[in-house]
Scaffold this motif. Structure first.
Motif, PDB file in Angstrom:
ATOM      1  N   TYR A  84       0.836  -1.209   0.000  1.00  0.00           N
ATOM      2  CA  TYR A  84       0.000   0.000   0.000  1.00  0.00           C
ATOM      3  C   TYR A  84       0.868   1.256   0.000  1.00  0.00           C
ATOM      4  N   GLN A  85       1.872   1.284   0.864  1.00  0.00           N
ATOM      5  CA  GLN A  85       2.742   2.469   0.937  1.00  0.00           C
ATOM      6  C   GLN A  85       3.522   2.651  -0.361  1.00  0.00           C
ATOM      7  N   ASP A  86       3.933   1.553  -0.994  1.00  0.00           N
ATOM      8  CA  ASP A  86       4.595   1.645  -2.301  1.00  0.00           C
ATOM      9  C   ASP A  86       3.655   2.267  -3.336  1.00  0.00           C
ATOM     10  N   LEU A  87       2.402   1.847  -3.319  1.00  0.00           N
ATOM     11  CA  LEU A  87       1.418   2.383  -4.271  1.00  0.00           C
ATOM     12  C   LEU A  87       1.110   3.845  -3.981  1.00  0.00           C
ATOM     13  N   ARG A  88       1.117   4.237  -2.712  1.00  0.00           N
ATOM     14  CA  ARG A  88       0.949   5.656  -2.369  1.00  0.00           C
ATOM     15  C   ARG A  88       2.106   6.477  -2.952  1.00  0.00           C
ATOM     16  N   LYS A  89       3.334   5.973  -2.784  1.00  0.00           N
ATOM     17  CA  LYS A  89       4.514   6.672  -3.311  1.00  0.00           C
ATOM     18  C   LYS A  89       4.471   6.755  -4.827  1.00  0.00           C
ATOM     19  N   LEU A  90       3.919   5.729  -5.453  1.00  0.00           N
ATOM     20  CA  LEU A  90       3.791   5.732  -6.912  1.00  0.00           C
ATOM     21  C   LEU A  90       2.852   6.842  -7.366  1.00  0.00           C
ATOM     22  N   ASP A  91       1.874   7.185  -6.528  1.00  0.00           N
ATOM     23  CA  ASP A  91       0.859   8.195  -6.861  1.00  0.00           C
ATOM     24  C   ASP A  91       0.074   7.749  -8.098  1.00  0.00           C
ATOM     25  N   VAL A  92      -0.676   6.657  -7.927  1.00  0.00           N
ATOM     26  CA  VAL A  92      -1.377   6.035  -9.045  1.00  0.00           C
ATOM     27  C   VAL A  92      -2.289   7.003  -9.792  1.00  0.00           C
ATOM     28  N   ASP A  93      -2.820   7.996  -9.090  1.00  0.00           N
ATOM     29  CA  ASP A  93      -3.712   8.959  -9.755  1.00  0.00           C
ATOM     30  C   ASP A  93      -2.997   9.845 -10.766  1.00  0.00           C
ATOM     31  N   SER A  94      -1.697   9.926 -10.667  1.00  0.00           N
ATOM     32  CA  SER A  94      -0.960  10.779 -11.600  1.00  0.00           C
ATOM     33  C   SER A  94      -0.714  10.079 -12.944  1.00  0.00           C
ATOM     34  N   TYR A  95      -1.110   8.813 -13.056  1.00  0.00           N
ATOM     35  CA  TYR A  95      -0.917   8.051 -14.288  1.00  0.00           C
ATOM     36  C   TYR A  95      -2.225   7.971 -15.071  1.00  0.00           C
ATOM     37  N   PRO A  96      -2.134   8.018 -16.386  1.00  0.00           N
ATOM     38  CA  PRO A  96      -3.350   7.832 -17.193  1.00  0.00           C
ATOM     39  C   PRO A  96      -3.792   6.369 -17.132  1.00  0.00           C
ATOM     40  N   ASP A  97      -5.016   6.109 -17.522  1.00  0.00           N
ATOM     41  CA  ASP A  97      -5.540   4.742 -17.517  1.00  0.00           C
ATOM     42  C   ASP A  97      -4.765   3.844 -18.482  1.00  0.00           C
ATOM     43  N   GLU A  98      -4.389   4.370 -19.631  1.00  0.00           N
ATOM     44  CA  GLU A  98      -3.559   3.655 -20.602  1.00  0.00           C
ATOM     45  C   GLU A  98      -2.193   4.320 -20.568  1.00  0.00           C
TER      46      GLU A  98
END
Length: 173
Positions: A84-98
């Motif tokens: 979870y913390q890794d995914l938070r650091k990734l900031d998934v919302d900053s990536y487009p769906d594709e």
């Protein structure tokens, strides 16, 4: 006539409204929600997968009897927290769906990466099709995405559950 200071203030507030109404809603909170789950598809042609909600771990779908390559893995609370913390650091919302982590890179065969994060009503999926199996990118954001997916998949492939599955029936050149 409207005062210029008031006009500038009103204009600035109007520009902030879209961000205030949408910026904080999707970001993953610091503390892992109880209903957090993730899934990852990876590997050559995306034949391997894991879903933390169901625990289903698939070594490959490319086999005469693909059901022989399926097991179940329940992650510890500590491992879920780490991911979870890794995914938070990734900031998934900053990536487009594709997403293409590095348009200059490719391989044959290629890899598919599909990362999905879920908390409550929130679902974010990042799909990267036909990426290089080298999992390398010269783009910092691409490298971060690939490193995160690779880290999760490496962990999953190091588990006893994965190792107990049969060897691959088919290999890719």
């Amino acid at each position: 006539m409207i005062d210029m200071k008031k006009f500038a203030l009103i204009l600035a507030l109007l520009m902030l409204i879209p961000c205030l109404s949408g910026c904080g809603e999707k970001l993953l909170p610091q503390e892992r929600p109880a209903d957090f789950s993730f899934s990852l598809v990876w590997g050559a042609y995306g034949t391997s997968s894991y879903n933390s909600r169901t625990g289903k771990l698939v070594k490959t779908t490319d086999a005469t009897h693909p059901e022989d390559y399926v097991t179940y893995l329940k992650l510890s609370e500590e491992m879920l927290e780490f991911i979870y913390q890794d995914l938070r650091k990734l900031d998934v919302d900053s990536y487009p769906d594709e997403y293409d982590p590095d348009p200059r890179m490719g391989s044959d065969p290629s890899a598919d990466l599909i990362l999905t994060v879920r908390t409550g009503d929130y679902v974010k999926t990042i799909t990267a099709k036909d990426v290089s199996l080298s999992y390398q990118s010269w783009l910092p954001k691409g490298k971060k995405f690939l490193d995160t997916c690779l880290g999760i998949s490496d962990f999953l492939m190091s588990t006893e559950e994965w190792k107990a599955l049969p060897d691959y029936e088919f290999y890719y050149d």
